[in-house]
Motif scaffolding. Structure first.
Motif, PDB file in Angstrom:
ATOM      1  N   ARG A  63      40.158  45.853  43.068  1.00 37.55           N
ATOM      2  CA  ARG A  63      41.610  45.725  43.245  1.00 37.55           C
ATOM      3  C   ARG A  63      42.274  45.079  42.032  1.00 37.55           C
ATOM      4  NH1 ARG A  63      43.456  46.024  48.859  1.00 37.55           N
ATOM      5  NH2 ARG A  63      41.637  46.455  50.118  1.00 37.55           N
ATOM      6  N   SER A  64      41.575  44.167  41.387  1.00 34.77           N
ATOM      7  CA  SER A  64      42.135  43.490  40.226  1.00 34.77           C
ATOM      8  C   SER A  64      41.006  43.025  39.319  1.00 34.77           C
ATOM      9  CB  SER A  64      42.966  42.282  40.661  1.00 34.77           C
ATOM     10  OG  SER A  64      42.114  41.287  41.203  1.00 34.77           O
ATOM     11  N   GLU A  65      41.366  42.666  38.095  1.00 32.98           N
ATOM     12  CA  GLU A  65      40.372  42.110  37.182  1.00 32.98           C
ATOM     13  C   GLU A  65      39.830  40.797  37.728  1.00 32.98           C
ATOM     14  OE1 GLU A  65      41.179  41.839  33.031  1.00 32.98           O
ATOM     15  OE2 GLU A  65      42.419  43.634  33.079  1.00 32.98           O
ATOM     16  N   LEU A  66      40.678  40.048  38.402  1.00 28.30           N
ATOM     17  CA  LEU A  66      40.254  38.772  38.980  1.00 28.30           C
ATOM     18  C   LEU A  66      39.161  38.987  40.025  1.00 28.30           C
ATOM     19  CD1 LEU A  66      40.628  35.723  39.189  1.00 28.30           C
ATOM     20  CD2 LEU A  66      42.453  36.141  40.829  1.00 28.30           C
ATOM     21  N   SER A  67      39.328  39.967  40.897  1.00 29.29           N
ATOM     22  CA  SER A  67      38.291  40.231  41.899  1.00 29.29           C
ATOM     23  C   SER A  67      37.013  40.743  41.241  1.00 29.29           C
ATOM     24  CB  SER A  67      38.786  41.223  42.956  1.00 29.29           C
ATOM     25  OG  SER A  67      39.033  42.486  42.384  1.00 29.29           O
ATOM     26  N   LEU A  68      37.151  41.499  40.169  1.00 29.61           N
ATOM     27  CA  LEU A  68      35.987  41.962  39.417  1.00 29.61           C
ATOM     28  C   LEU A  68      35.249  40.775  38.797  1.00 29.61           C
ATOM     29  CD1 LEU A  68      34.267  44.188  38.122  1.00 29.61           C
ATOM     30  CD2 LEU A  68      35.989  44.332  36.330  1.00 29.61           C
ATOM     31  N   ALA A  69      35.990  39.853  38.185  1.00 30.80           N
ATOM     32  CA  ALA A  69      35.376  38.682  37.559  1.00 30.80           C
ATOM     33  C   ALA A  69      34.704  37.786  38.587  1.00 30.80           C
ATOM     34  CB  ALA A  69      36.420  37.892  36.789  1.00 30.80           C
TER      35      ALA A  69
END
Length: 142
Positions: A19-25
């Motif tokens: 959903r977002s780069e934050l969730s990926l990180a």
């Protein structure tokens, strides 16, 4: 506190959709990403955040910038790995016979801190004086 992360420059970002780069990180394994939340000690988090912020301002030859990024990655992962040792040394009760056990890790941490601080200062100089020579110097730091 600002949440930040840094990918392993030699690694690849997963192709799965997030959903977002934050969730990926947040979902990435420790071997591929360093997160600000990995640093439980406020002093070490401050050091890591400052050096990462300085790196974001680095510009110039992409090859040299990539070398600086690899060096930063190595230092941040080493800083993260050193946390348990720092914590153990901070709570170690001084007793007879333990001095030798504490001396070597303390010396190694002091040497690492010296190299980390040398890199941080080189990044600050690079930002103040963004010349190709200074970029090469920073990229060549050991």
């Amino acid at each position: 506190m600002t949440f930040w992360w840094m990918w392993d420059p030699a690694g690849t970002v997963p192709v799965r959709r997030f959903r977002s780069e934050l969730s990926l990180a947040r979902s990435a394994p420790d071997a591929q990403v360093v997160r600000s939340t990995d640093f439980t000690c406020p002093e070490q988090r401050r050091r890591a955040t400052a050096v990462r912020a300085d790196f974001l301002a680095v510009t110039g030859d992409p090859v040299q910038v990539a070398l600086v990024e690899q060096r930063l990655w190595m230092l941040l992962t080493a800083l993260r790995r050193a946390q348990p040792i720092r914590n153990a040394l901070a709570v170690a009760v001084p007793k007879a016979g333990r001095a030798a056990l504490v001396a070597e890790p303390t010396r190694e941490l002091a040497e690492f801190d010296r190299r980390f601080d040398q890199f941080a200062v080189a990044l600050q100089v690079l930002i103040a004086d963004p010349t190709p020579e200074q970029l090469r110097h920073t990229a060549a730091l050991d």
